[in-house]
Structures are given as C-alpha cells and as structure tokens.
Design an enzyme around this catalytic site. Structure first.
Site, PDB file in Angstrom:
ATOM      1  N   ILE A 103       0.847  -1.197   0.000  1.00 57.79           N
ATOM      2  CA  ILE A 103       0.000   0.000   0.000  1.00 57.79           C
ATOM      3  C   ILE A 103       0.886   1.253   0.000  1.00 57.79           C
ATOM      4  O   ILE A 103       0.591   2.235  -0.681  1.00 57.79           O
ATOM      5  CB  ILE A 103      -0.938   0.002   1.235  1.00 57.79           C
ATOM      6  CG1 ILE A 103      -1.986  -1.111   1.116  1.00 57.79           C
ATOM      7  CG2 ILE A 103      -1.625   1.356   1.391  1.00 57.79           C
ATOM      8  CD1 ILE A 103      -2.866  -1.278   2.363  1.00 57.79           C
ATOM      9  N   ALA A 143       3.972   2.300   7.733  1.00 60.28           N
ATOM     10  CA  ALA A 143       4.781   1.098   7.974  1.00 60.28           C
ATOM     11  C   ALA A 143       4.092   0.175   8.965  1.00 60.28           C
ATOM     12  O   ALA A 143       3.661   0.614  10.034  1.00 60.28           O
ATOM     13  CB  ALA A 143       6.156   1.504   8.515  1.00 60.28           C
ATOM     14  N   GLY A 144       3.987  -1.075   8.596  1.00 65.60           N
ATOM     15  CA  GLY A 144       3.333  -2.022   9.505  1.00 65.60           C
ATOM     16  C   GLY A 144       3.740  -3.448   9.198  1.00 65.60           C
ATOM     17  O   GLY A 144       4.097  -3.772   8.071  1.00 65.60           O
ATOM     18  N   ILE A 145       3.702  -4.277  10.244  1.00 65.37           N
ATOM     19  CA  ILE A 145       4.048  -5.689  10.080  1.00 65.37           C
ATOM     20  C   ILE A 145       2.979  -6.544  10.751  1.00 65.37           C
ATOM     21  O   ILE A 145       2.217  -6.041  11.582  1.00 65.37           O
ATOM     22  CB  ILE A 145       5.422  -6.024  10.709  1.00 65.37           C
ATOM     23  CG1 ILE A 145       5.434  -5.698  12.220  1.00 65.37           C
ATOM     24  CG2 ILE A 145       6.544  -5.270   9.990  1.00 65.37           C
ATOM     25  CD1 ILE A 145       6.653  -6.243  12.958  1.00 65.37           C
ATOM     26  N   ASP A 147       1.228 -12.892  13.074  1.00 69.76           N
ATOM     27  CA  ASP A 147      -0.040 -13.502  13.468  1.00 69.76           C
ATOM     28  C   ASP A 147       0.160 -14.827  14.208  1.00 69.76           C
ATOM     29  O   ASP A 147       0.980 -15.659  13.812  1.00 69.76           O
ATOM     30  CB  ASP A 147      -0.908 -13.777  12.225  1.00 69.76           C
ATOM     31  CG  ASP A 147      -1.385 -12.503  11.532  1.00 69.76           C
ATOM     32  OD1 ASP A 147      -1.120 -11.406  12.052  1.00 69.76           O
ATOM     33  OD2 ASP A 147      -2.035 -12.624  10.470  1.00 69.76           O
ATOM     34  N   GLN A 207      -9.394  -9.374  15.143  1.00 69.08           N
ATOM     35  CA  GLN A 207      -9.188 -10.461  14.174  1.00 69.08           C
ATOM     36  C   GLN A 207      -8.543 -11.649  14.859  1.00 69.08           C
ATOM     37  O   GLN A 207      -7.576 -11.480  15.618  1.00 69.08           O
ATOM     38  CB  GLN A 207      -8.296  -9.972  13.020  1.00 69.08           C
ATOM     39  CG  GLN A 207      -7.807 -11.048  12.066  1.00 69.08           C
ATOM     40  CD  GLN A 207      -8.944 -11.806  11.386  1.00 69.08           C
ATOM     41  OE1 GLN A 207      -9.979 -11.221  11.048  1.00 69.08           O
ATOM     42  NE2 GLN A 207      -8.791 -13.111  11.217  1.00 69.08           N
ATOM     43  N   TYR A 260      -1.640  -7.120  16.472  1.00 66.77           N
ATOM     44  CA  TYR A 260      -1.879  -6.193  15.339  1.00 66.77           C
ATOM     45  C   TYR A 260      -3.133  -5.355  15.570  1.00 66.77           C
ATOM     46  O   TYR A 260      -3.136  -4.135  15.376  1.00 66.77           O
ATOM     47  CB  TYR A 260      -2.015  -7.040  14.068  1.00 66.77           C
ATOM     48  CG  TYR A 260      -2.153  -6.292  12.770  1.00 66.77           C
ATOM     49  CD1 TYR A 260      -1.033  -5.904  12.042  1.00 66.77           C
ATOM     50  CD2 TYR A 260      -3.418  -6.017  12.237  1.00 66.77           C
ATOM     51  CE1 TYR A 260      -1.155  -5.256  10.820  1.00 66.77           C
ATOM     52  CE2 TYR A 260      -3.552  -5.375  11.017  1.00 66.77           C
ATOM     53  CZ  TYR A 260      -2.421  -4.991  10.311  1.00 66.77           C
ATOM     54  OH  TYR A 260      -2.557  -4.351   9.098  1.00 66.77           O
ATOM     55  N   PRO A 301      -7.996   0.399   5.896  1.00 76.10           N
ATOM     56  CA  PRO A 301      -8.184  -0.475   4.744  1.00 76.10           C
ATOM     57  C   PRO A 301      -8.748  -1.822   5.193  1.00 76.10           C
ATOM     58  O   PRO A 301      -8.434  -2.308   6.290  1.00 76.10           O
ATOM     59  CB  PRO A 301      -6.764  -0.674   4.191  1.00 76.10           C
ATOM     60  CG  PRO A 301      -5.917   0.368   4.850  1.00 76.10           C
ATOM     61  CD  PRO A 301      -6.569   0.644   6.163  1.00 76.10           C
ATOM     62  N   GLY A 302      -9.561  -2.408   4.326  1.00 76.39           N
ATOM     63  CA  GLY A 302      -9.921  -3.805   4.518  1.00 76.39           C
ATOM     64  C   GLY A 302      -8.801  -4.667   3.959  1.00 76.39           C
ATOM     65  O   GLY A 302      -7.628  -4.281   4.003  1.00 76.39           O
TER      66      GLY A 302
END
Ligand code: CAA
Length: 240
Positions: free
Chosen positions: A14, A83-85, A88, A141, A147, A177-178
């Site tokens: 993105i 910025a993201g990570i 999971d 989630q 996250y 954002p989805g």
C-alpha cells in the site's frame, strides 16, 4: 514549491501506491523502508522517488532520518504513517516477542514518525498526518491480538492529535483499509484467505491504489476541515 510528503513503509505494498499517487499529485515524496534494499532500489529506479532506510520502531533512528529528509527535500508537510508488520498467531501461541515487534513497529512507530515533525508543522501552521490503520483495528481479528491492538491504538492517536493540532492548521486522520491485494494478505494461507474474500460483499480484495487515493484526498487542501476522522475502505466488509 511542491509540498513534501514522508511515507513510511513507502516502497512496497500500500505504501508504494501511496508514494506514487502523491508524486503524481505533485508532492516531493520520501519513502522509508526497513530492510529490503533490493525492493527499495527497484522502487527508486522505476519511480524516481527517493528512499530512506530506518527502523520506525527506533526513536533516535527516526529522528535522524527525518532530519536527513528535511535537509534533502525541505520541511515535511505531509506524514503518512503506513509502515506495519504482522506476526499472526492465536493468542495461546503468541509470544512476547511477537507482541513486542508489532507494538514497536505499528504503534510506537507512529509516535516516532510524527513526534519529530510535529514542532515544525506547528510553527508553519500547516500539516497533514495520515495514519494507515486497518479494518482489524475496528473489528479485531483471530490471531491478531497484537496487530489489532496497534491498529485500534492508531485511532486514539489521530483523535488526540486532531484536537491538539486543529488550531495550528494540522489535521490528523486515519484510514482503515480492509483486505488489500498486497504481499501481507497474500501471505495468509490460501484456504483462510479464500474464506476472508468470501466474506467481503464486494467479492474481491481491494487495490493499493484505492487506499492511496484516500490518502491523496486527506492530504489535500480540500480536506482541511476533516480532522480526527476514520475513513473505512473495505468493500462493505465491516461497518463501525
Ligand atoms: N476464525 C476462526 N478460526 C480460525 C481462523 C479464523 N479467522 N483462522 C484460523 N482459525 C482456526 C483454524 O481453522 C484452526 O482450527 P482447528 O484447530 O479446529 O483446525 C485454528 O484456528 C488454529 O489452527 P493452528 O493451531 O494450526 O494455527 P496456527 O498456529 O498454524 O496459526 C494462523 C494459523 C496464523 C491463525 C493462520 O490461519 C492465519 O494466518 N490466519 C489469518 C489471520 C489473518 O486474517 N490475518 C490478517 C493478515 S492481513 C492484515 O493484517 C492486513 C489488514 O490490515 C487487513
């Protein structure tokens, strides 16, 4: 003179679409990345957008990096904290390390990116802070306690910054954002991903450019009275 925009995580996913869209809209763009030198070099080669390498989770590195960007390009008018990570794991398997890595990058990273530019924006009486949150910060989630916590935290950050910056001509907004067609979403096991897509009324993943266009709007003068807001772009998957 064109405005200067800083996009963290701006050379892939993105972030790359945001960097390109802002450049096309006339901004001088600096894109940061954390580790993938090859992707960053390719990105600069194909777009002409300058990239800078630093870890957004580290305050001193961020401050020094931002000083370098401002020395090269001029004062930063627009910050896109993208910025993201993900790390999971179902909660019973999530390690303190997985928790910490995500908090450091996705949440503390926003503080580290905005804090060094804030005094200059206040002085110049103009600024745009745009934080890329997530649908999973709104709804939670499975396997994303870490996250989702950071992405929900982003919403608290922009609502607070909006109140502090409003009189100084600074707006702070979030985009949620989805599920967007990026490497991050493609890394989800195929079966799980198929079931996620089946739950999106639009019947498809979003495109990075669909988020980038939201950013360009929030960065524009036209969006000056939009402050502390959250734009959801998720194909009708979830309503707040
Ligand atoms: N809801 C309910 N149950 C789920 C589930 C879900 N979304 N996902 C997995 N499960 C179930 C599995 O079916 C499995 O059940 P069984 O044991 O009964 O078969 C159980 O949970 C977990 O199984 P495992 O112990 O094998 O789990 P694992 O340790 O291998 O972890 C996982 C697997 C990490 C959870 C993997 O399934 C996964 O990555 N899931 C997707 C999580 C997700 O959606 N992440 C979003 C990434 S994209 C993003 O973050 C961008 C954005 O902003 C939108």
């Amino acid at each position: 003179m064109s405005r200067v925009a800083l996009v963290t995580g701006g050379s892939r996913g993105i972030g790359a679409a945001i960097s390109q869209t802002l450049k096309d809209a006339g901004y001088t763009v600096a894109a940061t990345y954390a580790g993938n030198d090859e992707a960053a070099a390719k990105f600069t080669e194909s777009t002409g957008i300058k990239t800078y390498k630093w870890n957004v989770g580290d305050y001193d590195e961020s401050k020094a990096g931002i000083e370098q960007v401002e020395a090269d390009l001029g004062p930063i008018d627009v910050v896109v904290a993208n910025a993201g990570i993900t790390r999971d794991a179902p909660f019973h398997k999530m390690t303190p390390q997985q928790w910490k890595e995500v908090i450091d990058t996705n949440l503390t990273g926003v503080f580290n990116t905005v804090h060094p530019v804030w005094p200059g924006m206040r002085e110049r009486k103009f600024g745009r802070i745009i934080v890329i949150s997530s649908i999973n910060g709104q709804k939670g989630q499975f396997a994303q306690v870490n996250y989702a916590a950071t992405k929900a935290g982003d919403l608290g950050i922009v609502k607070s910054l909006a109140q502090e910056g409003a009189r100084a001509g600074i707006t702070a907004n979030a985009i949620c954002p989805g599920y967007i067609a990026t490497e991050m979403v493609m890394a989800i096991p195929e079966k799980v991903r198929d079931s996620i897509v089946a739950g999106i009324p639009a019947g498809r993943l979003g495109e990075p450019e669909e988020i980038a266009r939201c950013v360009a709007f929030l960065a524009s003068d036209d969006a000056g009275f939009i402050n502390g807001s959250t734009i959801s772009a998720n194909g009708a998957q979830f309503f707040v």
